[in-house]
Design a protein around this motif. Structure first.
Motif: not given
Ligand code: NAD
Ligand code: TDX
Length: 353
Positions: A35-42
């Motif tokens: 979702t907007y809160a999930g970020n594969i960059d992390n």
């Protein structure tokens, strides 16, 4: 061996996976809807690590959850996935009901079917860890004792009500079906990779771009802050040694009013990245309060300390210094998350205040 983590591309889930793979060789299946809160960059530090497998999908998708469990045969599920921002739950509660309640229900049913087919040692060793929040307990007065695990549930926001409902489902799946669950209720987290809709990263990133630092109401609402790495170590401890069916409150005995948090961040930035226009505190702006804003949260963490010997490694002073430094050192990460969607949210939440 394998664990399955839900919501592992979010703030706490990604910190959990990075910590996990930095010290173990156990595979992690990461089910995240992005979702907007999930970020594969992390998760870029584990992008080349074959022990991390990202499965993009919804915890509410029964075919997918059944398939992932059957294919990977995890020894544990650690359930982080949720809609997590109180202000968004006020603007639109629907996604919170869907993911936090219906999604958790689906996951429990899928896990129950998988677990009931396990045998012997595999069945005995299996655990479902439900990651929840102190907000389910409601709001404390100035003199009230901190939340213990037996405090009545009094959720006040659509977010906390949806998390409370999920806690009750998890409890019931243990009592009725014997599913080996453990629930953690943690206080406010802060640290690297937190999406800048939440107070601490919002203040750091706004200050660095010379924007107002919005403080709701009088700034005297109290939260009990815990560094994210300490939350992750507590979850590992609960997974390894917690008692099935139990709830553990997790917190660092660190209550602070919001205004004090914001001033602390400003002082650190004044030292690490002084602004030629003057001290960052000049940007503080008191704005209209959040509807139904809980006044105070405080966690009584004696049970997890006593039973599992867990203690936080960071104090607030060391944790906030690390956090501010992380945001200063990662301007590209900040730039990439502040995209069109983020700007729309800022406009929706702050322009009418
Ligand atoms: P977050 O919003 O940063 O991340 C949530 C993650 O879940 C994202 O990666 C998102 O893509 C994923 N997700 C959302 N809906 C999904 C769905 N339907 N299916 C699969 N994935 C989905 O949240 P966070 O701050 O990392 O919080 C993680 C968990 O910890 C939540 O359950 C939250 O309630 C709980 N918690 C958070 C805090 C805190 O201070 N942030 C404190 C206590 C407990
Ligand atoms: O712009 C702001 N100004 C402000 O004064 C924002 C975003 C917040 N606040 C206040 C509201 C709260 O009193 O700061 C405090 C912290 O706010 P959030 O960062 O939004 O967190 P909170 O509402 O306390 O909830 C958080 O902790 C518990 C997480 O978002 C939840 O997922 C977790 O369960």
């Amino acid at each position: 061996m394998t664990i399955l983590v839900t919501g592992g591309a979010g703030f706490i889930g990604s910190n959990f996976i990075l910590d996990w793979l930095s010290s173990r060789d156990e595979r992690v299946i990461n089910l995240d809807k992005l979702t907007y809160a999930g970020n594969i960059d992390n998760l870029r530090d584990v992008a080349q690590n074959g022990l991390h497998v990202l499965a993009q999908g919804d915890i509410g998708d029964r075919k997918l959850t059944d398939w992932l469990l059957a294919l990977h045969r995890p020894r544990a599920v650690i359930h982080f996935a949720a809609e997590s921002h109180v202000d968004r739950s006020i603007h639109g509660p629907g996604d919170f009901i869907q993911t936090n309640i219906v999604g958790t229900y689906n996951l429990l049913e899928s896990v129950r079917a998988y677990w009931s087919e396990l045998a012997g040692g595999e069945k005995n060793a299996f655990r479902f860890i439900h990651v929840s929040t102190d907000e389910v307990y409601g709001s404390l007065g100035d003199e009230d004792p901190a939340f213990t695990e037996s405090k009545t549930y009094e959720p006040n926001s659509p977010y906390s009500a949806s998390k409370a409902a999920s806690d009750h489902l998890v409890r019931a799946w243990h009592h009725t079906y014997g599913l080996p669950v453990l629930t953690t209720n943690c206080s406010n987290n802060y640290g690297p990779y937190q999406f800048p809709e939440k107070l601490i990263p919002l203040v750091i990133t706004n200050a660095l771009s010379g924007k107002a630092l919005p403080i709701y109401g009088d700034g005297m609402n109290v939260r009990d802050w815990l560094y994210v790495g300490d939350h992750c170590s507590a979850i590992r401890e609960v997974l390894a040694n917690g008692r099935i069916g139990e709830t553990y409150n997790i917190g660092g005995w660190n209550e602070m009013p919001n205004i004090e948090i914001v001033r602390t961040i400003c002082r650190i930035l004044d030292r690490l990245r002084p602004d030629p226009d003057g001290p960052y505190e000049r940007l503080i702006s008191f704005v209209t309060d959040r509807p139904g804003h809980d006044r105070r949260y405080a966690i009584d963490a004696r049970k997890v300390e006593r039973e599992l010997g867990w203690r936080p490694a960071e104090t607030f002073a060391t944790g906030i210094e690390k956090t501010v430094s992380w945001y200063l050192d990662n301007p590209e990460w900040v730039e990439r998350v502040r995209t069109g969607d983020y700007r729309e949210w800022v406009d929706r939440n702050y322009s009418q205040r």
